[in-house]
Design a protein around this motif. Structure first.
Motif, PDB file in Angstrom:
ATOM      1  N   ALA A 140      28.364   6.141 118.460  1.00  9.61           N
ATOM      2  CA  ALA A 140      26.718   6.437 118.765  1.00  9.61           C
ATOM      3  C   ALA A 140      26.118   5.398 119.187  1.00  9.61           C
ATOM      4  CB  ALA A 140      26.079   6.813 117.435  1.00  9.61           C
ATOM      5  N   ASN A 141      26.531   4.110 118.972  1.00  9.31           N
ATOM      6  CA  ASN A 141      25.975   2.893 119.453  1.00  9.31           C
ATOM      7  C   ASN A 141      26.546   2.557 120.965  1.00  9.31           C
ATOM      8  OD1 ASN A 141      24.220   2.612 117.386  1.00  9.31           O
ATOM      9  ND2 ASN A 141      25.349   1.102 116.407  1.00  9.31           N
ATOM     10  N   GLY A 142      27.776   3.207 121.202  1.00 12.24           N
ATOM     11  CA  GLY A 142      28.737   2.691 122.325  1.00 12.24           C
ATOM     12  C   GLY A 142      29.230   1.403 122.243  1.00 12.24           C
ATOM     13  N   ASP A 143      29.721   1.097 121.039  1.00  8.08           N
ATOM     14  CA  ASP A 143      30.245  -0.291 120.770  1.00  8.08           C
ATOM     15  C   ASP A 143      31.674  -0.061 121.557  1.00  8.08           C
ATOM     16  OD1 ASP A 143      28.107  -1.027 119.589  1.00  8.08           O
ATOM     17  OD2 ASP A 143      28.727  -0.623 117.713  1.00  8.08           O
ATOM     18  N   PHE A 144      32.072  -0.656 122.628  1.00  8.26           N
ATOM     19  CA  PHE A 144      33.247  -0.245 123.052  1.00  8.26           C
ATOM     20  C   PHE A 144      34.534  -0.745 122.485  1.00  8.26           C
ATOM     21  CE2 PHE A 144      31.830   0.732 127.817  1.00  8.26           C
ATOM     22  CZ  PHE A 144      31.227   1.846 127.400  1.00  8.26           C
ATOM     23  N   LEU A 145      34.403  -1.953 122.046  1.00  8.82           N
ATOM     24  CA  LEU A 145      35.493  -2.509 121.523  1.00  8.82           C
ATOM     25  C   LEU A 145      35.805  -2.070 119.980  1.00  8.82           C
ATOM     26  CD1 LEU A 145      35.202  -6.524 121.464  1.00  8.82           C
ATOM     27  CD2 LEU A 145      36.863  -5.030 122.490  1.00  8.82           C
ATOM     28  N   SER A 146      34.717  -1.433 119.515  1.00 11.66           N
ATOM     29  CA  SER A 146      35.068  -1.106 117.908  1.00 11.66           C
ATOM     30  C   SER A 146      35.655   0.507 118.541  1.00 11.66           C
ATOM     31  CB  SER A 146      33.919  -0.722 117.063  1.00 11.66           C
ATOM     32  OG  SER A 146      33.071  -1.833 117.062  1.00 11.66           O
ATOM     33  N   ILE A 147      35.186   1.416 119.199  1.00 16.16           N
ATOM     34  CA  ILE A 147      35.465   2.545 119.870  1.00 16.16           C
ATOM     35  C   ILE A 147      37.160   2.306 120.267  1.00 16.16           C
ATOM     36  CG2 ILE A 147      35.500   4.517 121.486  1.00 16.16           C
ATOM     37  CD1 ILE A 147      32.533   3.624 121.506  1.00 16.16           C
ATOM     38  N   ILE A 148      37.499   1.405 121.098  1.00 15.73           N
ATOM     39  CA  ILE A 148      38.611   1.196 121.474  1.00 15.73           C
ATOM     40  C   ILE A 148      39.759   1.139 120.611  1.00 15.73           C
ATOM     41  CG2 ILE A 148      40.309  -0.301 122.652  1.00 15.73           C
ATOM     42  CD1 ILE A 148      37.974  -0.807 124.699  1.00 15.73           C
ATOM     43  N   PRO A 160      39.189   0.292 129.812  1.00 16.91           N
ATOM     44  CA  PRO A 160      38.107   0.066 129.008  1.00 16.91           C
ATOM     45  C   PRO A 160      38.226  -1.257 128.136  1.00 16.91           C
ATOM     46  CG  PRO A 160      38.971   2.190 128.565  1.00 16.91           C
ATOM     47  CD  PRO A 160      39.907   1.300 129.569  1.00 16.91           C
ATOM     48  N   LEU A 161      39.373  -1.776 127.970  1.00 18.56           N
ATOM     49  CA  LEU A 161      39.570  -2.977 127.199  1.00 18.56           C
ATOM     50  C   LEU A 161      38.961  -4.157 128.330  1.00 18.56           C
ATOM     51  CD1 LEU A 161      40.619  -4.055 124.805  1.00 18.56           C
ATOM     52  CD2 LEU A 161      42.887  -4.696 125.911  1.00 18.56           C
ATOM     53  N   GLY A 162      39.504  -3.883 129.525  1.00 17.63           N
ATOM     54  CA  GLY A 162      38.969  -4.778 130.589  1.00 17.63           C
ATOM     55  C   GLY A 162      37.471  -4.986 130.854  1.00 17.63           C
ATOM     56  N   ALA A 163      36.784  -3.740 130.886  1.00 15.14           N
ATOM     57  CA  ALA A 163      35.180  -3.663 130.971  1.00 15.14           C
ATOM     58  C   ALA A 163      34.516  -4.535 129.882  1.00 15.14           C
ATOM     59  CB  ALA A 163      34.770  -2.169 131.124  1.00 15.14           C
ATOM     60  N   THR A 164      35.278  -4.701 128.801  1.00 15.79           N
ATOM     61  CA  THR A 164      34.705  -5.251 127.654  1.00 15.79           C
ATOM     62  C   THR A 164      35.069  -6.644 127.664  1.00 15.79           C
ATOM     63  OG1 THR A 164      34.902  -3.626 126.539  1.00 15.79           O
ATOM     64  CG2 THR A 164      34.134  -5.181 125.035  1.00 15.79           C
ATOM     65  N   ILE A 165      36.257  -7.229 127.804  1.00 12.86           N
ATOM     66  CA  ILE A 165      36.612  -8.696 127.724  1.00 12.86           C
ATOM     67  C   ILE A 165      37.054  -9.239 129.000  1.00 12.86           C
ATOM     68  CG2 ILE A 165      37.427  -8.116 125.297  1.00 12.86           C
ATOM     69  CD1 ILE A 165      40.086  -8.177 126.120  1.00 12.86           C
ATOM     70  N   ASN A 166      37.363  -8.533 130.050  1.00 11.08           N
ATOM     71  CA  ASN A 166      37.729  -9.196 131.087  1.00 11.08           C
ATOM     72  C   ASN A 166      36.719  -9.352 132.243  1.00 11.08           C
ATOM     73  OD1 ASN A 166      39.826 -10.522 132.995  1.00 11.08           O
ATOM     74  ND2 ASN A 166      39.809  -8.452 134.112  1.00 11.08           N
ATOM     75  N   MET A 167      36.244 -10.439 132.422  1.00  5.78           N
ATOM     76  CA  MET A 167      35.246 -10.507 133.273  1.00  5.78           C
ATOM     77  C   MET A 167      35.473 -12.037 134.032  1.00  5.78           C
ATOM     78  SD  MET A 167      31.778  -9.474 131.451  1.00  5.78           S
ATOM     79  CE  MET A 167      31.794  -7.751 130.813  1.00  5.78           C
ATOM     80  N   ASP A 168      36.293 -11.877 135.106  1.00  2.70           N
ATOM     81  CA  ASP A 168      36.736 -12.996 135.816  1.00  2.70           C
ATOM     82  C   ASP A 168      35.302 -13.707 136.688  1.00  2.70           C
ATOM     83  OD1 ASP A 168      38.897 -12.502 135.002  1.00  2.70           O
ATOM     84  OD2 ASP A 168      39.898 -12.172 137.106  1.00  2.70           O
ATOM     85  N   GLY A 169      34.574 -12.649 137.217  1.00  2.00           N
ATOM     86  CA  GLY A 169      33.232 -13.076 137.742  1.00  2.00           C
ATOM     87  C   GLY A 169      32.479 -13.760 137.112  1.00  2.00           C
ATOM     88  N   THR A 170      32.080 -13.302 135.825  1.00  2.00           N
ATOM     89  CA  THR A 170      31.389 -13.854 134.949  1.00  2.00           C
ATOM     90  C   THR A 170      31.625 -15.174 134.426  1.00  2.00           C
ATOM     91  OG1 THR A 170      30.625 -11.696 134.115  1.00  2.00           O
ATOM     92  CG2 THR A 170      30.167 -13.435 132.626  1.00  2.00           C
ATOM     93  N   ALA A 171      33.106 -15.365 134.203  1.00  2.00           N
ATOM     94  CA  ALA A 171      33.605 -16.556 133.784  1.00  2.00           C
ATOM     95  C   ALA A 171      33.369 -17.659 134.902  1.00  2.00           C
ATOM     96  CB  ALA A 171      35.189 -16.642 133.477  1.00  2.00           C
ATOM     97  N   LEU A 172      33.560 -17.266 136.129  1.00  2.00           N
ATOM     98  CA  LEU A 172      33.476 -18.203 137.173  1.00  2.00           C
ATOM     99  C   LEU A 172      31.902 -18.570 137.207  1.00  2.00           C
ATOM    100  CD1 LEU A 172      34.679 -17.481 140.852  1.00  2.00           C
ATOM    101  CD2 LEU A 172      32.623 -17.883 140.497  1.00  2.00           C
TER     102      LEU A 172
END
Ligand code: ASP
Length: 487
Positions: free
Chosen positions: A227-235, A379-391
């Motif tokens: 319901a909350n759309g918590d991607f990591l939990s859902i995955i 889906p895993l990447g959308a949550t934890i893989n953020m190259d642009g954000t890290a940079l």
């Protein structure tokens, strides 16, 4: 699996439509901003806070307030320690002065901003539709994907490879950002005149963020997570569910697989219908951004923006394509063309989570990556893989350090920035401005004043748009790489 029909060939390709929408929206928005963005309103009617007169000026993205009391026009009402207050975004203005915000909305909003806000609402409908399909699409797609893998060892191998790719590329992105910011030294070239206002983003310590990420992997209530759309939990729950269904095998596994497949087909069809609206959605969202922020969004803090932008370009146009070519054996240009609707939508929406349904649809139907890979990796990447954000975290923090100290940051401290930026990007949600909130952790790690973040707030939106495209591009490249390694 039912094949979803591809776009009709006579119509202009979707990515061109989106590009036209984006440029058209930006052009109209800039024009509006140029012609109709300044409003200078003096309000005399009964005002909050016992004031007699308030001048509200709405010019580009800044709301300027000057307030007078009843004793003869002296400006005595102090906001933020100064006689005139400037707010670079309406939410902060509303939080600080709800009464004045109301007056501003009723009397002081410029025509450009009014049109911009309307476009935001309308463009928001497109984003809502994407959000609507995201959770059911992930659940059905992941179930189909995991059950299609057949064996638990295969899943384990894919997980290890995915994590390896994500951590490596994020780290390379950070190093690229650090090299660029040290070469350009934007903080030593800029003379910033605006006085910073304290930024009060709330964020826990680094260990707290990591622990809470770990906790979300074990949802106490999977239905609430849905319901909350918590991607990591859902995955994590969906993967566990599919694995146990596989372990039971037989009729149980078959019925779950069939059900998930049927649900997935419906969700994919629905997603495709929504995607057809992307050009319009992108046009409206670009119009909103440029009508309310004006060309100022491209102008100020030019050196800093240049450093972020160049580093993103190097990562997106050199590093990732090389990996794509030599590891996945794919033509980067062709692959980018296939992914362009998702990349352009990521740009205009500044949300990798919001773009996820489109990314999944593009990678399967236009780039030909297998569902069993994409349903797990994306889906895993959308949550934890953020190259642009890290940079971006690395460049922004070093920029602030250069401004603060007037010199370059020592190498040891830069290493701390690199490590914390990596973790902050893993912790950041795939929503607009999430990277800005997570930056608090990086600033704290190297003892920099958090309120200095105020300096870069004004240009965050445009940089967010760029880094989100890179986040989605890296997820997509990762997906192609993992798919090519899997037999
Ligand atoms: N907007 C980014 C994303 O959705 C996150 C960020 O703020 O960097 O990927």
């Amino acid at each position: 699996m039912n094949q979803i029909p591809s776009e009709p060939s006579k119509r202009l390709a979707l990515h061109w439509q989106i590009l036209i929408g984006m440029i058209g929206g930006a052009a109209v928005g800039l024009l509006l901003n140029l012609m109709l963005s300044t409003t200078n309103v003096t309000v005399h009617e009964s005002l909050p806070l016992g004031l007699e007169k308030v001048v509200l000026q709405d010019s580009t993205n800044t709301v300027v307030i000057t307030a007078f009391d009843q004793q003869g026009g002296e400006t005595i009402y102090e906001i933020g320690g100064t006689l005139t207050a400037e707010f670079r975004d309406l939410d902060r203005f509303k939080d600080a002065h709800p009464g004045l915000h109301e007056v501003f909305q009723n009397h002081g909003t410029s025509v450009a901003r009014q049109i911009g806000m309307l476009c935001k609402r309308l463009g928001g409908l497109f984003l809502r539709m994407l959000q609507m399909v995201a959770v059911p699409l992930i659940v059905t797609s992941l179930t189909v994907g995991v059950m299609g893998l057949g064996r638990a060892e295969r899943l384990g191998r894919m997980f290890r490879r995915t994590m390896f790719y994500y951590v490596c590329t994020s780290f390379i992105a950070i190093v690229t950002g650090l090299v660029m910011v040290n070469a350009i030294q934007p903080g030593l070239r800029t003379s910033l005149t605006s006085s910073p206002t304290p930024y009060t983003a709330e964020s826990g310590s680094l260990s707290e963020v990591l622990l809470s990420q770990l906790e979300t992997l074990i949802p106490t209530n999977p239905i609430r997570a849905l319901a909350n759309g918590d991607f990591l939990s859902i995955i994590s729950f969906t993967i566990a569910f599919a694995i146990f269904a596989l372990l039971i095998g037989g009729k149980t596994a078959d019925s779950i697989k069939n059900l998930a497949q049927a649900g997935f087909d419906v969700m994919m069809k629905m997603t495709m219908a929504i995607i057809a609206l992307a050009p319009l959605g992108v046009l409206l969202l670009m119009l909103y951004v440029t009508a309310t922020h004006g060309s100022a969004i491209f102008g100020s803090l030019a050196w800093y923006m240049l450093a972020v932008f160049l580093a993103l370009v190097v990562h997106a146009c050199v590093t990732l394509p090389l990996i794509l070519k030599f590891v996945a054996g794919r033509n980067p240009w062709e692959f980018a063309k296939s992914m362009s609707p998702a990349l352009l939508t990521a740009f205009s929406s500044a949300s990798s989570n919001g773009t996820l349904p489109l990314t999944m649809a593009n990678i399967e139907q236009r780039a030909g990556v297998r569902n069993q890979t994409s349903s797990f990796v994306l889906p895993l990447g959308a949550t934890i893989n953020m190259d642009g954000t890290a940079l971006y975290e690395a460049v922004a923090v070093l920029f602030i350090a250069q401004l603060e100290y007037g010199e370059m940051m020592p190498l040891g401290a830069q290493l701390v920035v690199a490590m914390t930026a990596l973790l902050a990007s893993i912790g950041a949600a795939g929503i607009p401005h999430a990277g800005l909130v997570m930056m608090v952790i990086v600033l704290q790690a190297v003892d920099l004043p958090v309120e200095k973040q105020a300096l870069i707030l004004g240009v965050d939106r445009i940089l967010d748009m760029c880094r989100t495209s890179v986040n989605v591009w890296s997820d997509s490249c990762g997906c192609a790489v993992i798919d090519s390694l899997d037999d």
